[in-house]
Design an enzyme around this catalytic site. Structure first.
Site, PDB file in Angstrom:
ATOM      1  N   CYS A 184       0.317  -0.969   0.148  1.00 48.60           N
ATOM      2  CA  CYS A 184       0.285   0.171  -0.029  1.00 48.60           C
ATOM      3  C   CYS A 184       1.155   0.964  -0.074  1.00 48.60           C
ATOM      4  CB  CYS A 184      -1.198   0.146   1.499  1.00 48.60           C
ATOM      5  SG  CYS A 184      -2.116   1.210   1.200  1.00 48.60           S
TER       6      CYS A 184
ATOM      7  N   ARG B  17     -13.343   1.075  -4.319  1.00 51.25           N
ATOM      8  CA  ARG B  17     -12.654   1.236  -2.997  1.00 51.25           C
ATOM      9  C   ARG B  17     -11.752   1.554  -2.229  1.00 51.25           C
ATOM     10  NH1 ARG B  17      -8.399  -0.418  -0.423  1.00 51.25           N
ATOM     11  NH2 ARG B  17      -8.818  -1.649   1.915  1.00 51.25           N
TER      12      ARG B  17
END
Length: 523
Positions: A342, A438
């Site tokens: 991430c 998302r």
């Protein structure tokens, strides 16, 4: 009477001697450490040892995953498209955890994955290969290349649930030169096969298979339909693995299963379809959960499907968490930008160190009676210990389980190493398949990656990995003097769980160092 020599003092006398002094404060309480305006991640924090008066095996890690769901193993798998589909969810539930099926697929495909988990019977092969009688040996060759299987069950419709017609093994096919020949022409007919009955216990069928000295035991129901498969290889593997313990089951005795959805209108129908399939908990999957979309979705789902627990997130602050808790969330997912793949903190400059995020959000959620899920940043059993000790009820793992046997995707070799693909749901690859929802991205807008794609080494089965991880966690709790998750919470609240931050040099000293070469074998 016993006498001490002049100039000496017994150990008890030393402890009771009023001239012996100790520092009034040694280390910090969690409240003191995390109240300094600095955010810390797991490696920044180290716990002080506590007093041990119990065995590591006596540590109870049973926990609430959500308001209404209790599990034995405080570990769940992340809803990522390279981590959790039916195979992973089955494996996680079989060892006492839960798997959350990702939603980077159609609603029908996701429902099929949840249905497969709910229908699975422990002891059977998770995903047996089944083909139709009209399939060719060339198709079997492709299967062998792709998954390493040289045997298949043959049913009339080419799927589990169809009438069993026969079995093809390498002995049936390897010497046939015409690879366009059909499986029907080489298979051993069902009438000549040793089969198990769906009404028999797994132990009875395992004994039957071992006694026969055969390699495969198709399991059929009263109507002759294939319902499962046992193999000698799977029995051997089972005996070599640590005992899995009690599985995670719902009220009807089926494996627990979770799934992820988004916050768009189409996700409402998806949620209702998943609930009809028997899903136990739904995650509202967003990198930043403090939005009107998520608040409204929580309220809708609590009314529309009240029997399914809703986990909201992701959040890292109490302000974010409170809105979702007040909306009725049954669980909170905590973490932003801490995952190995991430890049949210780098790209968006928003997030928080995971240790601080877990502690702060747990303090608030406790007042609502809602558990939190520490999502991201987990690399080893020590990180799990820290997350749970700081207030998380469960940890969610992605990279830890990527590359395992149960993770989606096929193995391939890269630079001589057997690997699988692993990618963040914010990577451009994943976004191209739909995961951009998302990140609150609108269709047609420019897409900016908040994750990367890559590969991870083959790690074997999670069914072997998790028992060792859990034992490491139990040893960590023992060293801290915490007998259970509840006891750890009591120590933390009372300020008796002491901790400090570590300098870079201290972190280096706490790992392997000053070695010319070494091989790190975890279990």
């Amino acid at each position: 009477a016993k006498h001490t020599q002049p100039g000496t003092m017994s150990k008890r006398a030393k402890m009771e001697d009023s001239t012996i002094t100790m520092d009034e404060v040694d280390g910090c309480s969690a409240k003191e450490l995390f109240g300094q305006g600095v955010c810390y991640t797991y490696d920044d924090v180290i716990f002080h040892p506590g007093h041990i008066d119990f065995a590591a095996d006596a540590v109870d890690l049973g926990t609430k995953m959500t308001r209404n769901i209790t599990i034995r193993t405080p570990i769940v798998s992340s809803p990522m498209d390279t981590v959790t589909e039916a195979d992973m969810a089955i494996a996680m539930a079989s060892v006492g955890g839960v798997g959350f099926v990702h939603y980077n697929m159609t609603a029908e495909q996701q429902v099929a994955n949840v249905t497969a988990v709910k229908a699975h019977r422990l002891g059977y092969i998770t995903r047996p290969e089944v083909m139709a009688p009209t399939a060719t040996l060339a198709a079997l060759d492709q299967l062998a290349t792709r998954r390493g299987f040289t045997s298949v069950c043959v049913t009339d419709n080419g799927a589990v649930g169809g009438a069993l017609m026969g079995l093809v093994t390498s002995r049936d096919s390897e010497l046939v030169s015409d690879r366009s020949a059909t499986l029907a022409s080489v298979m051993t007919p069902a009438a000549n096969l040793l089969t198990g009955s769906a009404g028999d216990t797994i132990d009875d069928m395992e004994e039957k298979l071992l006694a026969s000295k055969k390699g495969k035991l198709p399991v059929v129901d009263a109507g002759g339909a294939l319902v499962g498969l046992l193999t000698r290889a799977s029995l051997k593997d089972k005996k070599l693995r640590p005992k899995p313990g009690a599985p995670s089951l719902d009220a009807r005795g089926r494996l627990l299963c979770g799934a992820a959805i988004g916050t768009r209108d189409a996700d409402k129908a998806r949620a209702e379809a998943l609930a009809a399939a028997g899903v136990d908990a739904l995650i509202l999957d967003s990198s930043q959960g403090d939005s009107t979309y998520q608040v409204e979705m929580v309220k809708f789902l609590k009314t529309a499907i009240p029997g399914v627990d809703i986990i909201a997130g992701n959040v890292v602050t109490q302000v974010q968490a409170r809105r979702l808790l007040e909306a009725g969330a049954d669980g909170l997912r905590v973490g932003m930008g801490s995952g190995s793949i991430c890049t949210t903190q780098e790209v968006c400059a928003v997030g928080r160190g995971q240790a601080t995020a877990v502690y702060k959000c747990a303090n608030l959620a406790k007042q609502f009676g809602v558990p939190i899920m520490a999502d991201g940043g987990i690399q080893n059993s020590g990180h799990i210990v820290k997350a749970l000790a700081l207030g998380a009820s469960v940890v969610m793992c992605g990279s830890v389980f990527a590359g395992t046997t149960e993770a989606p995707g096929e193995y391939f070799f890269q630079d001589g190493v057997r690997v699988k693909k692993y990618r963040g749901m914010g990577s451009l690859d994943a976004m191209a398949q739909g995961s951009d929802t998302r990140y609150l991205s609108e269709s047609g807008h420019l897409k900016v990656a908040q994750g990367v794609s890559g590969t991870v080494k083959d790690k074997g089965s999670v069914c072997k990995m998790i028992p060792y991880l859990i034992h490491g966690v139990k040893q960590g709790f023992q060293d801290m003097g915490a007998k259970s998750m509840q006891h750890a919470g009591e120590l933390r609240t009372a300020g008796d769980m002491r901790m400090e931050t570590r300098t870079g040099a201290a972190q280096k000293e706490g790992g392997v160092h000053d070695m010319h070469s070494y091989k790190k074998v975890l279990w």
